[in-house]
Enzyme design. Structure first.
Site, PDB file in Angstrom:
ATOM      1  N   LYS A 115       0.812  -1.216   0.000  1.00  0.00           N
ATOM      2  CA  LYS A 115       0.000   0.000   0.000  1.00  0.00           C
ATOM      3  C   LYS A 115       0.840   1.259   0.000  1.00  0.00           C
ATOM      4  O   LYS A 115       0.422   2.288  -0.523  1.00  0.00           O
ATOM      5  CB  LYS A 115      -0.933   0.017   1.214  1.00  0.00           C
ATOM      6  N   LYS A 198      -6.813 -10.528  -8.444  1.00  0.00           N
ATOM      7  CA  LYS A 198      -7.973 -10.597  -7.562  1.00  0.00           C
ATOM      8  C   LYS A 198      -9.067  -9.624  -8.005  1.00  0.00           C
ATOM      9  O   LYS A 198      -8.755  -8.519  -8.448  1.00  0.00           O
ATOM     10  CB  LYS A 198      -7.501 -10.194  -6.151  1.00  0.00           C
ATOM     11  N   LYS A 201     -12.147  -3.618  -5.924  1.00  0.00           N
ATOM     12  CA  LYS A 201     -12.899  -2.379  -6.105  1.00  0.00           C
ATOM     13  C   LYS A 201     -12.034  -1.317  -6.764  1.00  0.00           C
ATOM     14  O   LYS A 201     -12.543  -0.351  -7.306  1.00  0.00           O
ATOM     15  CB  LYS A 201     -13.436  -1.878  -4.774  1.00  0.00           C
TER      16      LYS A 201
END
Ligand code: TRP
Length: 337
Positions: A115, A198, A201
């Site tokens: 991240k 994966k 969103k």
């Protein structure tokens, strides 16, 4: 799910709409566990602000996630459903546990590395200590089981390490060691555009995922256009090796109809995607249609949603505050207040 759990805790971020990956990978397990355990489900808004959020969007996201969870089958009368920021114990316990966790442990967390990316120096301190707050979420309720996706395994290991070190440092048996529960045939739902990534969103292509707000036509279109290959389906799971898109679509069918991949292939082996995809779209629409309808009916009812969240927060406090008091006594803060 017939296993008996002690106390279940899990959390989900209120950013972005729920998609099929969240639903099959996590939420459906949350719903099923309500039958066999005391369940506490948390909309983790404190975690959300570890990266920049627009305040109005965040406020809307908290209510929308609450509506989506209820629409998916979380029953706020049985389970405790609440926003993390409304129970101050989470932040307070996180501080104490930050003094238990070691810098070396956090340095190994792969999610922080992903991240924070290239700009690690520019990441918030909150993003770095995110897994300690997650441990506090779980331990504030002495939860024993934590249903999560594969990607949270490392954070659960850390929560166990923190619990064990705290107990050991202070010579107490305060925290049980929480166990991850990673279950379900479609724990990893992949993108419809790339069977090796994966479903997410944050994928810029909306065609890569099925949102819980997609209507029947949109679902049918997305499945029709989903990446596949030119071969017929094999009649046994081994035949899916090296065919990630085919494996994903078959896995979705298995998860949605509560069958194994082998059972799905026993029925659909030999079919091409021209035949299989409409069948998949049909079961998907049947599964998601009622959820979408409930979500749309609830999402703008902020009075009902806020009252559900306030009740949930009060029930959560009643469990977590005595645990924090025990922690205070263990570390020597005393309990004379
Ligand atoms: N980090 C989790 C995720 O991204 C969300 C989360 C926060 C969580 N606190 C938790 C999950 C406690 C389980 C238990 O999915």
């Amino acid at each position: 799910m017939s296993r008996v759990f002690g106390r279940v805790f899990s959390g989900i971020q209120p950013t972005g709409n729920l998609h099929l990956g969240n639903y099959l990978g996590a939420i459906r397990n949350w719903v099923r566990m309500q039958d066999s355990a005391e369940c506490i489900y948390c909309v983790v808004d404190l975690h959300a602000i570890t990266v920049a959020q627009d305040p109005k969007t965040l406020a809307r996201g908290i209510r929308e996630m609450t509506a989506a969870l209820i629409a998916s089958g979380i029953d706020p009368e049985r389970a405790i459903l609440f926003p993390q920021s409304q129970v101050r114990v989470h932040a307070e316990l996180a501080w104490v546990l930050m003094c238990t966790a070691r810098v070396g442990w956090l340095n190994r967390m792969t999610q922080f590395k992903e991240k924070s990316g290239k700009d690690r120096e520019g990441a918030s301190v909150g993003l770095y200590t995110y897994p300690v707050l997650q441990a506090a979420d779980i331990l504030a309720y002495k939860a024993t089981h934590v249903p999560v996706g594969e990607d949270q395994k490392q954070h659960l290991e850390l929560a166990r390490d923190i619990a064990a070190k705290f107990n050991n440092d202070f010579g107490v048996e305060l925290f049980p060691l929480p166990e991850p529960v990673i279950e379900g045939p479609a724990t990893r739902v992949m993108s419809l555009r790339d069977g090796t990534a994966k479903m997410s969103k944050s994928d810029p292509s909306d065609a890569s995922r099925i949102n819980l707000t997609d209507d029947a036509d949109t679902i049918a279109q997305k499945i029709k256009r989903a990446k596949s290959d030119a071969d017929a389906l094999p009649s046994e799971p081994a035949g899916l090796a090296g065919r990630p898109e085919a494996a994903n679509l078959v896995g979705l069918m298995a998860a949605l109809t509560d069958r194994s991949v082998a059972q799905v292939l026993a029925d659909h082996g030999g079919q091409g995607f021209g035949q299989f995809k409409p069948a998949l779209a049909e079961v998907m629409v049947a599964a998601l249609g009622p959820i979408t309808a409930r979500f749309n009916a609830l999402k703008d009812d902020s009075i009902a949603l806020d009252s559900i969240l306030a009740t949930g927060a009060a029930r959560a406090r009643a469990i977590a505050e005595p645990v924090l008091a025990e922690v205070h006594r263990a570390v020597g803060f005393g309990d004379w207040l």
